[in-house]
Structure formats: structure tokens, C-alpha cells
Design an enzyme around this catalytic site. Structure first.
Site, PDB file in Angstrom:
ATOM      1  N   GLY A  78       0.939  -1.214  -0.043  1.00 44.96           N
ATOM      2  CA  GLY A  78       0.020  -0.077  -0.017  1.00 44.96           C
ATOM      3  C   GLY A  78       0.832   1.084  -0.076  1.00 44.96           C
ATOM      4  O   GLY A  78       1.836   1.413   0.709  1.00 44.96           O
ATOM      5  N   ASP A 130       5.396  -5.006   6.212  1.00 43.56           N
ATOM      6  CA  ASP A 130       5.901  -6.151   6.676  1.00 43.56           C
ATOM      7  C   ASP A 130       5.886  -7.217   5.442  1.00 43.56           C
ATOM      8  O   ASP A 130       7.106  -7.857   5.315  1.00 43.56           O
ATOM      9  CB  ASP A 130       5.317  -6.879   7.922  1.00 43.56           C
ATOM     10  CG  ASP A 130       4.059  -6.945   7.852  1.00 43.56           C
ATOM     11  OD1 ASP A 130       3.096  -6.426   6.877  1.00 43.56           O
ATOM     12  OD2 ASP A 130       3.396  -7.584   8.756  1.00 43.56           O
TER      13      ASP A 130
HETATM   14  O1  F6P Z   1      -1.634  -1.534   4.554  1.00 46.31           O
HETATM   15  C1  F6P Z   1      -2.264  -0.674   4.109  1.00 46.31           C
HETATM   16  C2  F6P Z   1      -3.771  -0.647   3.924  1.00 46.31           C
HETATM   17  O2  F6P Z   1      -4.188   0.651   3.571  1.00 46.31           O
HETATM   18  C3  F6P Z   1      -4.499  -1.100   5.139  1.00 46.31           C
HETATM   19  O3  F6P Z   1      -4.942  -0.312   5.946  1.00 46.31           O
HETATM   20  C4  F6P Z   1      -5.576  -1.421   4.205  1.00 46.31           C
HETATM   21  O4  F6P Z   1      -6.410  -2.777   4.849  1.00 46.31           O
HETATM   22  C5  F6P Z   1      -5.035  -2.143   3.182  1.00 46.31           C
HETATM   23  O5  F6P Z   1      -3.933  -1.457   2.778  1.00 46.31           O
HETATM   24  C6  F6P Z   1      -5.844  -1.910   2.030  1.00 46.31           C
HETATM   25  O6  F6P Z   1      -5.478  -2.494   0.825  1.00 46.31           O
HETATM   26  P1  F6P Z   1      -5.579  -2.183  -0.835  1.00 46.31           P
HETATM   27  O7  F6P Z   1      -4.884  -0.936  -1.136  1.00 46.31           O
HETATM   28  O8  F6P Z   1      -5.091  -3.317  -1.296  1.00 46.31           O
HETATM   29  O9  F6P Z   1      -7.090  -2.138  -1.005  1.00 46.31           O
END
Ligand code: F6P
Length: 320
Positions: free
Chosen positions: A11, A103
Site C-alpha cells: 500500500g 511487513d
Molecule cells: O496496509 C495499508 C492498507 O491501507 C490497510 O490499512 C488496508 O487494510 C489495506 O492497505 C488496503 O489495501 P488495498 O490498497 O489493496 O485495498
């Protein structure tokens, strides 16, 4: 080292561009060429690599997202994918890699380190769920983003004597809900780390109403459940008027806070210093406002400790 690469993975977070800029500038200052690897590990496998220049990093640090783009790559987690990535690294003459991510990205970083590629991990995730560092890049901005939204929601809830439930990100970590909840004077914070049943939560809201407090703000971390489901539960068990808002990606975008910019700059510098000293397989972090480094395996292994005292402080402030 004469040529290093940098990539962002997982992300995106506000502040990643500041970390890229810092890696580039400190690398150049040490006589290195710095290559940008686009679209994370996926791009590394596909050979999406190009030189970073002063122009490519200039006037970008105030922007959210990542100029290198990002991706979540399942291909990289296969033996074939990793070998492909290593052949690209060799083909471009890249001697060390800086990975900015959470992580999952650090696990990829360790795969490369285990195969002899010097790699350094910089913690970049809004979730703040990495135990070895007090803060990850992007968390402060996300907390500020959420805090600003709380006050807008509170305005309209108050106008209607309603309870507002705000769902925020964080995966399995309640830090965004906790910090933004305190910043936004939340009346109740629901996080995965603290066991408050929905019965108890609904009961507290009903009690608030009985004592004349008609508007409350409830923060719910995504790891503790869905705002819509909680709202439905409260409607079935009380006569409280209640509405849900899911903040979603609004909390992950926008200008990075000054704190995140400075943190990113400091971590980027340490990452390049380590590579310059031929050190790989390390993660850089911040502890008690000092930048330090640990082995990637330790960084991945260390569980995040939830700040119970901070949580209890909110419980007290919400009660009295
Ligand atoms: O890890 C960052 C994050 O924004 C989390 O808080 C959330 O659960 C996830 O990524 C969302 O992922 P994506 O961008 O794949 O929807």
C-alpha cells in the site's frame, strides 16, 4: 557501492516520495547512481528500471502516492519470480536495493538478502503495525487526515443529535483509530487489541443518551469489524440514532505531514549509509526519536505492542 536501486511496495503512503528523494540525494552525495524500480517487486521481475534524476525527484515530496508506483506481487513470492528478479538486478549492475513498504515488502526484501543481494527496508505503511519501529512513514499523515474528517462528521451528527461511527484502516492494528480517536475526541474507540463487546459498546451509547449526551463519535478500526454491521447491531439493541461512515482511501492520500517528511528523509539517509558501508539485510527504524537499524529478520519477527495506556486515557476522557 556505485549503483543502487529503490522501490516502493504494498500500500502506498504519504511520505514515500520524500524517502525516495532522500535515498536519491544521499546516494548521489556519496557518489552513487540511483535507479528507480517501478511497480514494486512486480516491476523488478519485469525489468521496469530506470535512472532517477534530479528532475524525477524534484517538486514531488509534498505529494502523496509514490512516483515509483507500487504493487502487491504474488509472482515475487515464487522461486521463479525471485530468480527472475535477481537476474534483472545483475543485468542492471545494481549492487544494493532499498525497499520502502510494510511487513510483506520486508519479507520480499529478506528473500533477496538471503540470496546475497544487499537490501535495506524502510518502514512505509499507514498502519503503524511494525513492532521494531515507533513510527512508520505515512501513519502521522493518515492520523491527521482522519482527525480532520472526524470534526466534519461531528458537525453534522451534532446537528441531528446522532451518533457517528467512523471506520478507519489499519489492517489488524488499531493505531490509526486510537491516535485519530484521541485527536478527534472520540467517545468510544473499538480496536482489535482491546476486547470490548458490541453489547457493551451499544450499552454505553444508550447510557450516553440517557444522561443527555445525544452525539457521540465512535471510531472503529477495520480489524475490529465493519461500521455498517456495528450500526445495525446498535439499532437492533437500542433506540440510539446512529450513522456509519467508512473513510476508505481518503485517509491514505494527500500531502504528507512535516513529521512524515522528516522521518522519511532521516530513514532514507540511514538506508543509503548502510549500503555504502556494504551492509545489507537490515531494516531502519526510529526508537525514542533516534534512527537505528536492526536485522530484517528481527524487524519482521518483532510484534507490535499496542499502547494500552493511551487507550485507557481515552476511556477516562470519554467518561468524565
Ligand atoms: O496496509 C495499508 C492498507 O491501507 C490497510 O490499512 C488496508 O487494510 C489495506 O492497505 C488496503 O489495501 P488495498 O490498497 O489493496 O485495498
Amino acid at each position: 557501492m556505485k549503483r543502487i536501486g529503490v522501490l516502493t511496495s504494498g500500500g502506498d503512503t504519504p511520505g514515500m516520495n520524500c524517502a525516495i528523494r532522500s535515498v536519491f540525494k544521499t546516494g548521489v552525495a556519496m557518489g552513487m547512481q540511483v535507479m528507480g524500480i517501478y511497480h514494486g517487486y512486480k516491476g523488478l521481475i519485469e525489468g521496469k528500471v530506470d535512472y532517477l534524476t534530479h528532475e524525477s525527484v524534484e517538486n514531488k515530496m509534498h505529494k502523496g502516492g509514490t512516483i515509483l508506483r507500487t504493487a502487491r506481487s504474488s509472482a515475487f513470492m515464487t522461486e521463479e519470480g525471485i530468480n527472475k528478479a535477481i537476474s534483472v538486478i545483475k543485468a542492471y549492475g545494481i549492487e544494493g536495493i532499498v525497499v520502502i513498504g510494510g511487513d510483506g515488502s520486508f519479507r520480499g526484501c529478506m528473500e533477496l538478502a538471503n540470496r546475497g543481494v544487499p537490501t535495506i527496508g524502510i518502514p512505509g505503511t499507514i498502519d503503524n503495525d511494525m513492532g521494531y519501529t515507533d513510527f512508520t512513514i505515512g501513519f502521522d499523515t493518515a492520523v491527521n487526515n482522519v482527525t480532520n474528517e472526524i470534526y466534519k462528521i461531528r458537525d453534522t451528527m451534532r446537528a441531528h443529535d446522532r451518533v457517528g461511527v467512523i471506520e478507519v484502516m489499519g489492517r489488524n492494528c488499531g493505531d490509526i483509530a486510537l491516535w485519530a480517536g484521541i485527536g478527534g475526541a472520540a467517545d468510544l474507540i473499538l480496536v482489535p487489541e482491546v476486547d470490548i463487546s458490541w453489547e457493551e459498546a451499544a450499552n454505553r451509547l444508550a447510557q450516553n443518551k440517557l444522561r443527555g449526551k445525544l452525539t457521540s463519535i465512535v471510531m472503529i478500526a477495520e480489524g475490529a469489524g465493519k461500521a455498517e454491521e456495528f450500526v445495525e447491531f446498535v439499532r437492533q439493541h437500542t433506540d440510539v440514532e446512529i450513522k456509519a461512515t467508512v473513510l476508505g482511501y481518503i485517509q491514505r492520500g494527500g500531502n504528507p505531514s512535516a513529521f512524515d517528511r522528516v522521518l522519511a528523509a532521516r530513514l532514507g539517509q540511514r538506508a543509503v549509509e548502510l549500503l555504502n558501508d556494504e551492509k545489507g539485510g537490515r531494516a531502519v527504524g526510529i526508537r525514542h526519536n533516534s534512527i537505528y537499524d536492526v536485522s530484517l529478520s528481527k524487524a519482521i519477527e518483532m510484534r507490535d505492542e499496542f499502547d494500552k495506556k493511551l487507550f485507557e486515557l481515552n476511556e477516562i476522557m470519554a467518561k468524565f
